[in-house]
Design a protein around this motif. Structure first.
Motif, short mmCIF file in Angstrom:
data_model
loop_
_atom_site.label_atom_id
_atom_site.label_comp_id
_atom_site.label_asym_id
_atom_site.label_seq_id
_atom_site.Cartn_x
_atom_site.Cartn_y
_atom_site.Cartn_z
N ASP A 180 15.19 -5.45 5.91
CA ASP A 180 15.60 -5.65 4.52
C ASP A 180 15.00 -6.94 3.95
O ASP A 180 14.51 -6.97 2.82
N ALA A 181 15.07 -7.99 4.75
CA ALA A 181 14.53 -9.27 4.29
C ALA A 181 13.02 -9.16 4.07
O ALA A 181 12.48 -9.64 3.05
N TYR A 182 12.34 -8.51 5.01
CA TYR A 182 10.89 -8.34 4.88
C TYR A 182 10.54 -7.52 3.65
O TYR A 182 9.68 -7.89 2.83
N SER A 183 11.24 -6.38 3.50
CA SER A 183 10.86 -5.45 2.43
C SER A 183 11.20 -5.99 1.06
O SER A 183 10.40 -5.89 0.12
N HIS A 184 12.37 -6.56 0.90
CA HIS A 184 12.78 -7.02 -0.43
C HIS A 184 12.06 -8.30 -0.86
O HIS A 184 11.77 -8.48 -2.04
N ARG A 185 11.76 -9.16 0.09
CA ARG A 185 11.16 -10.44 -0.28
C ARG A 185 9.64 -10.41 -0.24
O ARG A 185 8.98 -11.00 -1.10
N LEU A 186 9.07 -9.73 0.75
CA LEU A 186 7.63 -9.82 0.95
C LEU A 186 6.85 -8.65 0.33
O LEU A 186 5.75 -8.86 -0.20
N LYS A 189 5.82 -9.01 -3.29
CA LYS A 189 4.81 -10.07 -3.41
C LYS A 189 3.45 -9.55 -2.93
O LYS A 189 2.41 -9.88 -3.50
N GLU A 198 3.81 -5.86 -8.95
CA GLU A 198 5.01 -6.20 -8.20
C GLU A 198 6.14 -5.22 -8.47
O GLU A 198 6.89 -4.83 -7.56
N ARG A 202 8.48 -2.98 -5.85
CA ARG A 202 9.92 -3.27 -5.80
C ARG A 202 10.72 -1.97 -5.92
O ARG A 202 11.69 -1.75 -5.19
#
Length: 247
Positions: A180-186, A189, A198, A202
């Motif tokens: 989740d952290a990888y997909s939502h943040r990176l 970008k 972007e 998203r």
């Protein structure tokens, strides 16, 4: 209740009308069509290629079979299926995606594929036209998923098989939070960096989070008329192969 009977449906984390979702999803895929492989690499860390190989092995295409590859515009699944000698029809609601697939096929020297613009919810094919129906990373973008599943059942012959490859929800402790952290943040970008888009990336991540979990989607496949439904999770369910048979 199918999506078509609701006032709103999900477009990522936003609720929109069914008509708006169809239009917005079309805009997303027109935007990312030219860099679709990069998009899949960004969302899967490149592992989508291995997942697709495994998916086609499960389908077990055979020479002379008629297989409909829905939402298969860029040809990734079709190119794998055709190696068996099966007759492949590639269908996609998005003409831009089909154009990319046809260009890729021409560069690779692949001939014999049929390409057609189709909405998964309202297929033009006659009843019992195909031995197999495949859809990879496409069902979550359909506006009315139950209707699309019923259409898949309709166009399959008796004894025909349905196979779907789709992102889901991993059950591995801790791994889901990391992804989740990888997909939502990176990933968004990376979308901006690789495709200057972007927002589309998203949406694609958000659409995964709004997709039904494995037991729910398996039940939906059964409600569409399929029997012997089965789920094969990968990475604890981050991705899953769903299947069913028409009798």
């Amino acid at each position: 209740m199918s999506d078509a009977t609701r006032d709103t449906v999900s477009f990522g984390y936003t609720d929109v009308t069914p008509t708006e979702k169809t239009e917005k999803v079309g805009q997303v895929f027109r935007s990312v069509a030219a860099r679709y492989d990069l998009m899949n690499d960004a969302m899967s860390g490149g592992m989508h290629r291995l997942w697709k190989d495994r998916f086609v092995r499960r389908v077990k295409p055979r020479r002379g079979e008629a297989i409909l590859d829905m939402a298969g515009g860029t040809g990734d699944i079709a190119f794998r299926l055709m190696k068996s000698g099966a007759d492949i029809t590639v269908a996609d609601i998005n003409g831009a995606m089909l154009e990319v697939g046809q260009e890729r096929a021409a560069k690779k020297g692949y001939e014999g594929l049929a390409w057609i613009e189709q909405n998964a919810e309202t297929l033009c094919f006659a009843d019992r036209s195909f031995d197999g129906y495949t859809i990879a990373f496409g069902i979550r973008n359909v506006t009315d998923i139950p209707k699309a599943l019923r259409e898949a059942h309709r166009v399959l012959k008796r004894g025909g098989r349905f196979y779907c490859l789709e992102f889901s929800t991993t059950l591995w402790p801790g791994f889901g939070e990391i992804y989740d952290a990888y997909s939502h943040r990176l990933v968004p970008k990376l979308g901006k960096l690789l495709a200057n888009d972007e927002d589309s990336y998203r949406y694609l991540i958000e659409s995964i989070r709004r997709f039904p979990d494995m037991p729910t989607f398996e039940r939906m496949i059964g409600e569409a008329g399929f029997v012997r439904t089965h789920v094969e999770p990968m990475l604890g369910g981050l991705v899953a192969i769903h299947s069913g048979w028409k009798i």
